[in-house]
Design a protein around this motif. Structure first.
Motif, mmCIF file in Angstrom:
data_model
loop_
_atom_site.group_PDB
_atom_site.id
_atom_site.type_symbol
_atom_site.label_atom_id
_atom_site.label_comp_id
_atom_site.label_asym_id
_atom_site.label_seq_id
_atom_site.Cartn_x
_atom_site.Cartn_y
_atom_site.Cartn_z
ATOM 1 N N ILE A 1 5.118 12.245 8.222
ATOM 2 C CA ILE A 1 5.667 12.030 9.561
ATOM 3 C C ILE A 1 5.067 10.730 10.082
ATOM 4 C CG2 ILE A 1 5.781 12.897 11.926
ATOM 5 C CD1 ILE A 1 5.373 15.721 10.735
ATOM 6 N N ILE A 2 5.902 9.729 10.323
ATOM 7 C CA ILE A 2 5.419 8.431 10.797
ATOM 8 C C ILE A 2 5.826 8.255 12.254
ATOM 9 C CG2 ILE A 2 5.462 5.937 10.455
ATOM 10 C CD1 ILE A 2 4.129 7.480 8.180
ATOM 11 N N THR A 3 4.848 8.052 13.109
ATOM 12 C CA THR A 3 5.086 7.899 14.546
ATOM 13 C C THR A 3 4.973 6.423 14.935
ATOM 14 O OG1 THR A 3 2.764 8.191 15.140
ATOM 15 C CG2 THR A 3 4.084 10.180 14.904
ATOM 16 N N LYS B 1 10.044 3.539 4.875
ATOM 17 C CA LYS B 1 10.933 4.371 4.069
ATOM 18 C C LYS B 1 10.172 5.101 2.967
ATOM 19 C CE LYS B 1 15.165 4.177 1.282
ATOM 20 N NZ LYS B 1 16.192 3.295 0.674
ATOM 21 N N LEU B 2 9.263 4.395 2.300
ATOM 22 C CA LEU B 2 8.481 5.011 1.219
ATOM 23 C C LEU B 2 7.662 6.189 1.741
ATOM 24 C CD1 LEU B 2 7.273 1.836 -0.701
ATOM 25 C CD2 LEU B 2 8.618 3.700 -1.694
ATOM 26 N N MET B 3 7.028 6.013 2.899
ATOM 27 C CA MET B 3 6.182 7.078 3.441
ATOM 28 C C MET B 3 7.020 8.260 3.903
ATOM 29 S SD MET B 3 3.312 5.867 2.737
ATOM 30 C CE MET B 3 2.569 7.407 3.219
ATOM 31 N N GLN B 4 8.148 7.994 4.527
ATOM 32 C CA GLN B 4 9.005 9.092 4.987
ATOM 33 C C GLN B 4 9.603 9.853 3.807
ATOM 34 O OE1 GLN B 4 11.655 6.901 7.601
ATOM 35 N NE2 GLN B 4 10.519 7.547 9.423
ATOM 36 N N GLU B 5 9.998 9.148 2.766
ATOM 37 C CA GLU B 5 10.558 9.812 1.583
ATOM 38 C C GLU B 5 9.512 10.677 0.885
ATOM 39 O OE1 GLU B 5 12.158 6.623 -0.735
ATOM 40 O OE2 GLU B 5 14.109 6.664 0.305
ATOM 41 N N GLY C 1 0.997 9.945 10.384
ATOM 42 C CA GLY C 1 0.373 8.630 10.505
ATOM 43 C C GLY C 1 1.245 7.653 11.262
ATOM 44 N N SER C 2 0.723 6.441 11.393
ATOM 45 C CA SER C 2 1.484 5.355 12.014
ATOM 46 C C SER C 2 1.301 4.104 11.177
ATOM 47 C CB SER C 2 1.004 5.101 13.450
ATOM 48 O OG SER C 2 -0.339 4.647 13.445
ATOM 49 N N MET D 1 0.813 -1.215 0.000
ATOM 50 C CA MET D 1 0.000 0.000 0.000
ATOM 51 C C MET D 1 0.845 1.263 0.000
ATOM 52 S SD MET D 1 -3.014 1.275 -0.153
ATOM 53 C CE MET D 1 -4.281 0.126 0.406
ATOM 54 N N ALA D 2 2.035 1.220 0.581
ATOM 55 C CA ALA D 2 2.844 2.434 0.691
ATOM 56 C C ALA D 2 3.246 2.983 -0.676
ATOM 57 C CB ALA D 2 4.089 2.171 1.531
ATOM 58 N N THR D 3 3.387 2.119 -1.678
ATOM 59 C CA THR D 3 3.805 2.620 -2.993
ATOM 60 C C THR D 3 2.774 3.576 -3.590
ATOM 61 O OG1 THR D 3 5.317 0.809 -3.484
ATOM 62 C CG2 THR D 3 4.368 1.955 -5.362
ATOM 63 N N PRO D 4 1.504 3.177 -3.761
ATOM 64 C CA PRO D 4 0.548 4.152 -4.300
ATOM 65 C C PRO D 4 0.221 5.267 -3.317
ATOM 66 C CG PRO D 4 -0.576 2.093 -3.766
ATOM 67 C CD PRO D 4 0.893 1.837 -3.627
ATOM 68 N N LEU D 5 0.154 4.955 -2.006
ATOM 69 C CA LEU D 5 -0.190 5.979 -1.019
ATOM 70 C C LEU D 5 0.889 7.059 -0.962
ATOM 71 C CD1 LEU D 5 -1.960 7.066 1.276
ATOM 72 C CD2 LEU D 5 -0.786 5.490 2.838
#
Length: 583
Positions: A483-485, A475-479, A458-459, A432-436
């Protein structure tokens, strides 16, 4: 122009068809495609979405119905070719799968005489009947299916109790038995903490946090969302607690539930106080002010996990501090609102509860269907609510609905933070992280072009051993700029901090209050229930074949019941056959 194609007697499961519909709708020149079985409920969905012609009234429930809104006939041919290829791929995958397939209960039981669990994920109108068949054959039941009448749930659970069996569900999303994740669940470390929960993502959040804190799970049993209602009287919850109380691998018990009926809450607490093991309980929405001698009450899912790990390890945890944010957050004038766009219903409920407390909103805040909070411009939406999943895959499986909500929220000039969850594990989207992340990156850039700083907070509900790869998803979301908690609670706190509202974390050392509770004899669980928890479950899987694949991957023996609607879905004939079978 709308084109209708009906393929007689070609049953496919609903999740596969929904995913195929979304893929086909992305073909250039196609406005929309809807592929469904020809049940009356599905025909109604097609009517409501503008994908209906009277031709569909000829379809039987076992017929595959394809509705194509396309610009020309050539596009229709392309879509049909894709459909045929999909069906061939399904057949090929089925043929190469090692899981044995059967079509009747007699053959299922013959193929696995020692089966002890039925996993049911078929349409709700048929699920109760199959659950009764499973119980009659001596199997415990995990019922993923929803839309089961509460009268049927009561009947099934009462019958199960007579036979010493347990029914997890209906609408039960998650369980872990002897290390085996079932349905929408995560791969967690084995340990000494047992969980019973009336919420799917609530269980997932707690067990993944326990895993991240270096502890593990003995078992996690789901109950279904209505189990703690007055009608059902916590039948599964109480049996689950008794089972964990007598389970040698379980030293700490955790109970998770949204607000139960008051009478039922009393029964659950009275039993927990007498099981002779330390307990952590969270009744979401309650803000506890005291503990009982053997029960610690938690306010958040994160707090429940911390308390459980501390009890399991016999020592206090050092909780990492929140990530520091820049002093100048760079928000434009008027950017003061939060949009919570969640795929997990319990995570959304927790976010809404914390925000209500921080924003001093009325506890009984009125909101539209599908929303858990609408207050002063702030919103929290449960995108897994029925109103958003009619004819569509759940947002944990397909992100399309959430992507649309993100694009809309990102254009609103008052929005400062978009709050979200990313749920990993079996059952969820494989990546899911790729399209999101692409949607997030684009939204941040478009807001910046308009002179606004848009925060995504998000988390990730998951573990290092989940099939998606936790570190890759992070890594995908942070890049992308998110902000991932470490937890959903931490994400909500961070979102509120960004708009100038602080959430104080209270002490977990609440005063202990002596309360006169009824003395309850903790009856031993049935031999059948004890045996279920003694080893990896042996499963007859009725419905989604992906559940069978996941169970086999995690070391369970599985037989796939290749279910089809009885009598081709003819309701009148089905009822007659059901009566005849019982004579």
């Amino acid at each position: 122009m709308l084109h209708i194609i009906i393929k007689p007697n070609l049953y496919q499961d609903s999740v596969s068809l929904m995913l195929m519909s979304n893929k086909l709708s992305g073909i250039e020149g196609v406005n929309q495609v809807s592929v469904m079985m020809g049940t009356p409920a599905n025909i109604d969905i097609m009517k409501n979405t503008g994908m209906y012609t009277p031709e569909l009234d000829k379809a039987a429930p076992s017929d595959l119905c394809i509705a194509i809104d396309a610009e020309n006939g050539e596009i229709v041919s392309t879509v049909l070719e894709e459909v045929e290829q999909f069906l061939k791929n399904q057949a090929t995958a089925s043929a190469s799968n090692k899981v044995e397939k059967v079509r009747t209960w007699d053959r299922a039981v013959k193929a696995m005489p020692d089966a002890n669990l039925a996993v049911i994920s078929i349409p709700g109108k048929y699920a109760a009947e199959e659950a009764m068949s499973a119980l009659e054959n001596g199997l415990h039941v995990f019922m993923f299916s929803d839309n089961v009448a509460i009268e049927d749930e009561k009947r099934i659970k009462d019958f199960a109790k007579e036979k010493g069996l347990i029914v997890m569900g209906p609408d039960c999303g998650t369980a872990v038995i002897s290390g085996v994740p079932i349905a929408f669940s995560n791969v967690v470390n084995k340990g000494n903490i047992g969980v019973v929960g009336a919420s799917g993502t609530g269980i997932q959040e707690v067990i993944t946090l326990i895993d991240k804190m270096g502890a593990g799970i003995s078992h996690a049993l789901g109950t279904g969302g209505r189990d703690l209602s007055e009608e059902i009287e916590a039948t599964t919850m109480l049996d689950g607690i008794r089972a964990l109380a007598n389970n040698a691998d379980t030293e700490v018990v955790v109970v998770i539930s949204k607000p139960p009926a008051p009478k039922v809450r009393g029964q659950v607490v009275a039993l927990l106080a007498n099981i002779g093991k330390p307990v952590v309980a969270i009744f979401m929405g309650e803000k506890p002010e005291s503990n009982l001698p053997t029960i610690k009450f938690a306010h958040t899912l994160e707090e429940a996990a911390i308390m459980a790990v501390e009890l399991a390890k016999g020592s206090k945890l050092e909780v990492a501090p929140e990530a520091a944010l820049p002093a100048d957050l760079g928000l434009a004038a008027g950017q003061t609102k939060i949009r919570g766009l969640y795929t997990g219903g319990t995570l959304a409920y927790e976010a809404a509860t914390i925000m209500k407390e921080s924003l001093h909103a009325d506890k009984d805040n009125k909101h539209d269907e599908g929303y858990l909070l609408q207050y002063d411009g702030h919103e929290v939406i449960d995108l897994g609510d029925d109103m958003y999943t009619q004819g569509r895959p759940h947002p944990m499986i397909d992100g399309t609905t959430r992507f649309q909500f993100i694009e809309k929220a990102a254009k609103q000039s008052d929005v400062a933070v978009i709050l979200f969850d990313l749920v990993l594990g079996y059952g969820s989207h494989e990546d899911m992280a790729t399209p999101l992340s692409k949607v997030v990156k684009r939204a941040i850039a478009e807001a910046a072009n308009e002179g606004r700083r848009l925060y995504f907070v998000g988390s990730i509900c998951g573990t290092k051993n989940d099939p998606q790869g936790y570190d890759t998803q992070l890594k995908l979301m942070q890049e992308a700029g998110a902000i991932i908690t470490d937890s959903n609670f931490s994400a909500v706190r961070t979102a509120l901090h960004i708009i100038g509202h602080e959430v104080q974390v209270g002490s977990r050392e609440l005063p202990v209050q002596e309360v006169d509770l009824p003395s309850v004899t903790v009856a031993a669980p049935s031999e059948e229930l004890k045996q279920l928890l003694d080893s990896k479950p042996r499963v007859i899987n009725i419905g989604l074949s992906s559940f069978a694949d996941n169970l086999e991957t995690e070391g369970s023996r599985v037989v796939q019941f290749d279910w089809r609607p009885v009598a081709g879905g003819n309701e009148k004939l089905r009822k007659i056959l059901s009566i005849l079978n019982k004579m």
